[in-house]
Structure formats: structure tokens, C-alpha cells
Design a protein around this motif. Structure first.
Motif, short mmCIF file in Angstrom:
data_model
loop_
_atom_site.label_atom_id
_atom_site.label_comp_id
_atom_site.label_asym_id
_atom_site.label_seq_id
_atom_site.Cartn_x
_atom_site.Cartn_y
_atom_site.Cartn_z
N PHE A 35 -4.64 9.74 1.72
CA PHE A 35 -4.00 10.38 2.86
C PHE A 35 -5.00 10.55 4.01
CE2 PHE A 35 -2.70 13.92 5.44
CZ PHE A 35 -1.33 13.81 5.54
N ASN A 36 -6.20 11.04 3.69
CA ASN A 36 -7.21 11.26 4.72
C ASN A 36 -7.68 9.96 5.36
OD1 ASN A 36 -7.09 14.04 4.48
ND2 ASN A 36 -8.78 14.13 3.02
N ALA A 37 -7.80 8.91 4.57
CA ALA A 37 -8.21 7.61 5.12
C ALA A 37 -7.16 7.10 6.10
CB ALA A 37 -8.42 6.61 3.99
N LYS A 38 -5.90 7.18 5.72
CA LYS A 38 -4.82 6.73 6.60
C LYS A 38 -4.74 7.60 7.85
CE LYS A 38 -1.24 4.10 7.36
NZ LYS A 38 -1.37 2.68 7.61
N SER A 39 -4.96 8.90 7.69
CA SER A 39 -4.92 9.82 8.83
C SER A 39 -6.03 9.49 9.82
CB SER A 39 -5.07 11.26 8.33
OG SER A 39 -5.05 12.15 9.41
N MET A 97 0.83 -1.19 0.00
CA MET A 97 0.00 0.00 0.00
C MET A 97 0.87 1.26 0.00
SD MET A 97 -3.12 0.95 2.44
CE MET A 97 -3.27 2.59 3.04
N LEU A 98 2.00 1.21 0.66
CA LEU A 98 2.86 2.38 0.70
C LEU A 98 3.36 2.75 -0.69
CD1 LEU A 98 4.94 1.63 3.90
CD2 LEU A 98 3.09 3.27 3.64
N LYS A 99 3.64 1.76 -1.52
CA LYS A 99 4.11 2.02 -2.88
C LYS A 99 3.03 2.76 -3.68
CE LYS A 99 7.02 1.27 -6.28
NZ LYS A 99 8.25 1.96 -6.40
N ALA A 100 1.79 2.35 -3.52
CA ALA A 100 0.68 3.00 -4.24
C ALA A 100 0.52 4.44 -3.78
CB ALA A 100 -0.61 2.23 -4.03
N ILE A 101 0.64 4.68 -2.49
CA ILE A 101 0.50 6.04 -1.97
C ILE A 101 1.66 6.90 -2.45
CG2 ILE A 101 0.52 7.43 0.14
CD1 ILE A 101 -1.15 5.26 1.47
N GLU A 102 2.86 6.34 -2.50
CA GLU A 102 4.02 7.09 -3.01
C GLU A 102 3.83 7.50 -4.46
OE1 GLU A 102 7.80 5.22 -2.40
OE2 GLU A 102 7.34 4.80 -0.29
#
Length: 65
Positions: A40-44, A1-6
Motif C-alpha cells: 500500500f505504501n509503495a503504491k501510495s 498486481m491488483l489481484k495480489a494486493i486484494e
């Protein structure tokens, strides 16, 4: 998931730069930035709930300033 967000962040940064340079319109920039803002908002929200704090939400308007 981090790769997709990056990858989404890279696209958002590019759209921001192009918008500031006058190469794309605000609507086009917002369309490119929106997926990153939602992720970003979902993770926050997830982290805020975990630690019992208020989420720090991402605003497209402030990002484009």
C-alpha cells in the motif's frame, strides 16, 4: 498486481478481525498485515510522486484500532 494486493488486503482484514476478537496476538496480526502495508505504501508513494503530492501512508497501529 491488483489481484495480489486484494489478496493481501483480505488477509490483513482477517488478521485484524482475529486480533480484535482476541484469537491472535498483536505480533501475529502485525506479521499478517505487514505485506499489505508495504504494498500500500509503495503504491501510495508512486501515485503521490506522479501527481506531485504527499503520500498518504498506511500505519499498522492505526489499522488495528
Amino acid at each position: 498486481m491488483l489481484k495480489a494486493i486484494e489478496e493481501m488486503k483480505d488477509r490483513a482484514d482477517l488478521a485484524r478481525s482475529l486480533y480484535r476478537g482476541g484469537q491472535i496476538s498483536r505480533i501475529e496480526a502485525e506479521e499478517e498485515i505487514r505485506p499489505y502495508a508495504e504494498a500500500f505504501n509503495a503504491k501510495s508513494r508512486e501515485l503521490a510522486k506522479k501527481y506531485g503530492q504527499r503520500p498518504r501512508l498506511f500505519s499498522i497501529t492505526s489499522y488495528l484500532r
